[in-house]
Design an enzyme around this catalytic site. Structure first.
Site, short mmCIF file in Angstrom:
data_model
loop_
_atom_site.label_atom_id
_atom_site.label_comp_id
_atom_site.label_asym_id
_atom_site.label_seq_id
_atom_site.Cartn_x
_atom_site.Cartn_y
_atom_site.Cartn_z
N GLY A 1 0.77 -1.59 -0.46
CA GLY A 1 0.31 0.06 -0.77
C GLY A 1 0.81 1.49 -0.20
O GLY A 1 0.29 2.12 0.89
N ARG B 1 0.23 5.94 -1.79
CA ARG B 1 0.24 7.26 -1.28
C ARG B 1 0.40 6.91 0.28
O ARG B 1 0.48 5.93 0.75
CB ARG B 1 -1.75 7.17 -1.71
CG ARG B 1 -2.35 6.75 -0.89
CD ARG B 1 -3.67 6.73 -1.49
NE ARG B 1 -4.63 6.42 -0.34
CZ ARG B 1 -5.81 6.00 -0.63
NH1 ARG B 1 -6.42 6.96 -1.41
NH2 ARG B 1 -6.86 5.72 0.28
N ASN C 1 2.01 -2.50 5.82
CA ASN C 1 1.27 -1.42 5.71
C ASN C 1 0.12 -1.01 5.00
O ASN C 1 -1.48 -0.53 5.52
CB ASN C 1 2.22 -0.16 4.98
CG ASN C 1 1.25 1.08 4.87
OD1 ASN C 1 1.67 1.66 5.79
ND2 ASN C 1 0.83 1.78 3.83
N SER D 1 -2.86 0.53 15.13
CA SER D 1 -3.53 1.16 15.16
C SER D 1 -3.57 2.23 16.80
O SER D 1 -3.69 0.44 17.57
CB SER D 1 -4.75 1.47 14.24
OG SER D 1 -5.72 2.25 14.79
N TYR E 1 -12.32 -2.69 12.58
CA TYR E 1 -10.69 -2.16 12.11
C TYR E 1 -10.12 -2.45 13.94
O TYR E 1 -9.11 -2.60 13.15
CB TYR E 1 -10.83 -0.42 11.83
CG TYR E 1 -9.44 -0.12 11.66
CD1 TYR E 1 -8.66 -0.14 10.62
CD2 TYR E 1 -8.89 0.58 12.44
CE1 TYR E 1 -7.30 0.62 9.70
CE2 TYR E 1 -7.57 1.77 12.29
CZ TYR E 1 -7.10 1.67 11.18
OH TYR E 1 -5.89 2.13 10.86
N ALA F 1 -10.75 -4.66 16.15
CA ALA F 1 -10.35 -6.45 15.99
C ALA F 1 -9.10 -6.82 15.00
O ALA F 1 -7.94 -7.16 15.46
CB ALA F 1 -11.56 -6.86 15.27
N LYS G 1 -6.46 -4.66 13.97
CA LYS G 1 -5.29 -4.25 14.41
C LYS G 1 -5.04 -4.54 15.85
O LYS G 1 -3.64 -5.04 15.74
CB LYS G 1 -5.61 -2.07 13.95
CG LYS G 1 -5.74 -1.76 12.95
CD LYS G 1 -4.27 -2.02 12.31
CE LYS G 1 -4.68 -1.00 10.83
NZ LYS G 1 -3.39 -0.76 9.94
N ILE H 1 -2.68 10.32 11.57
CA ILE H 1 -1.47 10.71 10.87
C ILE H 1 -2.90 11.63 10.10
O ILE H 1 -3.43 11.30 9.08
CB ILE H 1 -0.93 9.85 10.50
CG1 ILE H 1 0.08 9.13 11.19
CG2 ILE H 1 0.07 10.32 9.54
CD1 ILE H 1 0.13 9.65 12.76
P1 NAI Z 1 -4.53 5.38 3.00
O1 NAI Z 1 -6.29 5.02 3.02
O2 NAI Z 1 -4.07 6.51 2.85
O3 NAI Z 1 -2.96 4.50 2.23
C1 NAI Z 1 -3.75 3.03 2.27
C2 NAI Z 1 -3.03 2.26 0.84
O4 NAI Z 1 -3.47 0.64 0.84
C3 NAI Z 1 -3.79 2.62 -0.48
O5 NAI Z 1 -2.30 2.67 -1.35
C4 NAI Z 1 -4.53 1.90 -1.13
O6 NAI Z 1 -4.37 1.71 -2.27
C5 NAI Z 1 -3.50 0.33 -0.16
N1 NAI Z 1 -4.15 -0.92 -0.14
C6 NAI Z 1 -5.41 -0.91 0.72
N2 NAI Z 1 -5.74 -1.99 0.13
C7 NAI Z 1 -4.75 -2.51 -0.42
C8 NAI Z 1 -5.28 -4.12 -0.26
N3 NAI Z 1 -5.74 -5.48 -0.08
N4 NAI Z 1 -3.75 -4.49 -1.19
C9 NAI Z 1 -2.89 -3.88 -1.53
N5 NAI Z 1 -2.98 -2.61 -1.35
C10 NAI Z 1 -4.53 -2.12 -0.50
O7 NAI Z 1 -3.68 5.11 4.21
P2 NAI Z 1 -2.86 5.43 5.64
O8 NAI Z 1 -3.91 6.59 6.09
O9 NAI Z 1 -1.36 5.97 4.90
O10 NAI Z 1 -2.88 4.59 6.31
C11 NAI Z 1 -1.24 2.98 6.25
C12 NAI Z 1 -1.41 2.54 7.43
O11 NAI Z 1 -1.67 2.97 8.62
C13 NAI Z 1 -3.21 1.00 7.15
O12 NAI Z 1 -2.53 0.31 7.83
C14 NAI Z 1 -3.89 2.16 8.22
O13 NAI Z 1 -4.95 1.32 8.70
C15 NAI Z 1 -2.89 2.27 9.59
N6 NAI Z 1 -3.11 3.58 10.14
C16 NAI Z 1 -3.18 5.31 9.39
C17 NAI Z 1 -3.32 6.23 10.99
C18 NAI Z 1 -4.15 7.44 9.94
O14 NAI Z 1 -4.46 8.31 10.72
N7 NAI Z 1 -4.14 7.55 8.71
C19 NAI Z 1 -3.76 5.89 12.10
C20 NAI Z 1 -3.32 4.23 12.46
C21 NAI Z 1 -2.93 3.36 11.63
#
Ligand code: NAI
Length: 245
Positions: A12, A15, A88, A140, A153, A155, A157, A186
Site C-alpha cells: 500500500g 500514497r 502497511n 493502530s 478495524y 479487531a 489491528k 496521521i
Molecule cells: P491510505 O488509505 O492513505 O493508504 C492505504 C494504501 O493501502 C493505499 O495505497 C491503498 O491502495 C492500499 N491498499 C488498501 N487495500 C489494499 C490491498 N488489499 N492490497 C494492496 N494495497 C491496498 O491509508 P494511510 O492513512 O496511509 O494508512 C496506512 C496504514 O496505516 C494502514 O494500515 C492504516 O490502517 C494505518 N493507520 C493509519 C492512520 C492514519 O491516521 N492515517 C492511523 C492508524 C493506522
C-alpha cells in the site's frame, strides 16, 4: 541493520503513510518495492529512483494469498531477497457494530490482518533461510484502545498486534525482528474524510494537540528497521494518545 542497499517491500505504498515510508527508506539508500492494488504510476517509480536506488512495483491485492506469493516471487526474481517487509496496506469501513454487516467486518479483517499474514508468510520463508530480516506491521491506536464505529478495524489491528508478537517469537532464533507501529491520527487520505468537528474532538484527546505527519511515522519505521535488539514491540506514534509502560 545497516539500511544502505537493502531491499524494502512496502504494501500500500502509492500514497499516504506507505508512500512516505518509500521516500524515507529510499533516502536511506534502500531499494524500494512499491505496491498498490492497481498499476503503480511510473512517475512514483521515477521519483524513488531519483534517490539513486532501484525501484520496482508489484500490483495486487494483499488479501489474496496466491497473488501475495506471486508478488514476492516477482520481487525476488527482479531485485533479490526482501530484507525488510512493511505490512502497511490497510482500509477502514466505519460503522456502529449494530449496523455492521458480516461482510463489512470480514473485508476489513481480510485486508488488514489476512493481508499481513499472507505477505509475512511468503516473505518470511526466505528470511528464515537467510537468517536476517525485519518485519514492521502497521497497527493502530484503535487496536489498543478500541474506537467507536471501528469494531472491524480495531479487531483487525488488535489482531495485527498479537500476530506481530507471535511471529517475533517464532523468528527470533534466526535474528529476524518483527515489530508493530501504532499510529494515532496521521494526516493522510484516510483521515482527510473526517469532518472538522470530528478532527477537533480527536485533537482534544491528543496530548501533543495535533495530528501527526507521515514523515513522523517513517522516522519510527527507520528506527525499528535499524534496531537489531528490539523485537515483538508496539511503538506508538500518536502524540501521546496511548501511554503504556
Ligand atoms: P491510505 O488509505 O492513505 O493508504 C492505504 C494504501 O493501502 C493505499 O495505497 C491503498 O491502495 C492500499 N491498499 C488498501 N487495500 C489494499 C490491498 N488489499 N492490497 C494492496 N494495497 C491496498 O491509508 P494511510 O492513512 O496511509 O494508512 C496506512 C496504514 O496505516 C494502514 O494500515 C492504516 O490502517 C494505518 N493507520 C493509519 C492512520 C492514519 O491516521 N492515517 C492511523 C492508524 C493506522
Amino acid at each position: 541493520m545497516e539500511l544502505q542497499g537493502k531491499n524494502v517491500l512496502i504494501t500500500g505504498s502509492t500514497r499516504g503513510i506507505g508512500w512516505g515510508l518509500a521516500q524515507a527508506f529510499a533516502k536511506e539508500g534502500c531499494n524500494i518495492v512499491l505496491n498498490g492494488r492497481g498499476i503503480v504510476d511510473q512517475a512514483l517509480i521515477e521519483e524513488i529512483e531519483g534517490n539513486g536506488v532501484r525501484c520496482v512495483a508489484v500490483s495486487g491485492d494483499i488479501a489474496e494469498f496466491e497473488r501475495a506469493g506471486e508478488m514476492v516471487k516477482e520481487v525476488e526474481t527482479t531485485l533479490g531477497p526482501i530484507d525488510i517487509l512493511i505490512n502497511n496496506a490497510g482500509i477502514t469501513n466505519d460503522k456502529l457494530v449494530l449496523r455492521m454487516t458480516g461482510e463489512d467486518f470480514q473485508k476489513v479483517v481480510d485486508i488488514n490482518l489476512g493481508g499481513t499474514f499472507n505477505m509475512t508468510q511468503h516473505v518470511l520463508k526466505k528470511m528464515m533461510k537467510q537468517r536476517r530480516g525485519a518485519i514492521i506491521n502497521m497497527a493502530s491506536v484503535s487496536g489498543l484502545m478500541g474506537n467507536l464505529g471501528q469494531a472491524n478495524y480495531a479487531a483487525s489491528k488488535a489482531g495485527v498486534v498479537g500476530f506481530t508478537k507471535s511471529v517475533a517469537r517464532e523468528a527470533a532464533s534466526r535474528g529476524i525482528t518483527v515489530n508493530a507501529i501504532a499510529p494515532g491520527f496521521i494526516e493522510t487520505d484516510m483521515t482527510a474524510c473526517l469532518t472538522d468537528k470530528v478532527k477537533e474532538a480527536a485533537t482534544q484527546n491528543i496530548p501533543l494537540q495535533r495530528f501527526g505527519q507521515v514523515a513522523e511515522v517513517a522516522q519510527a519505521a527507520i528506527f525499528l528497521a535499524k534496531s537489531p535488539y528490539i523485537t515483538g514491540q508496539v511503538l506508538n506514534v500518536d502524540g501521546g494518545m496511548v501511554m503504556q509502560g
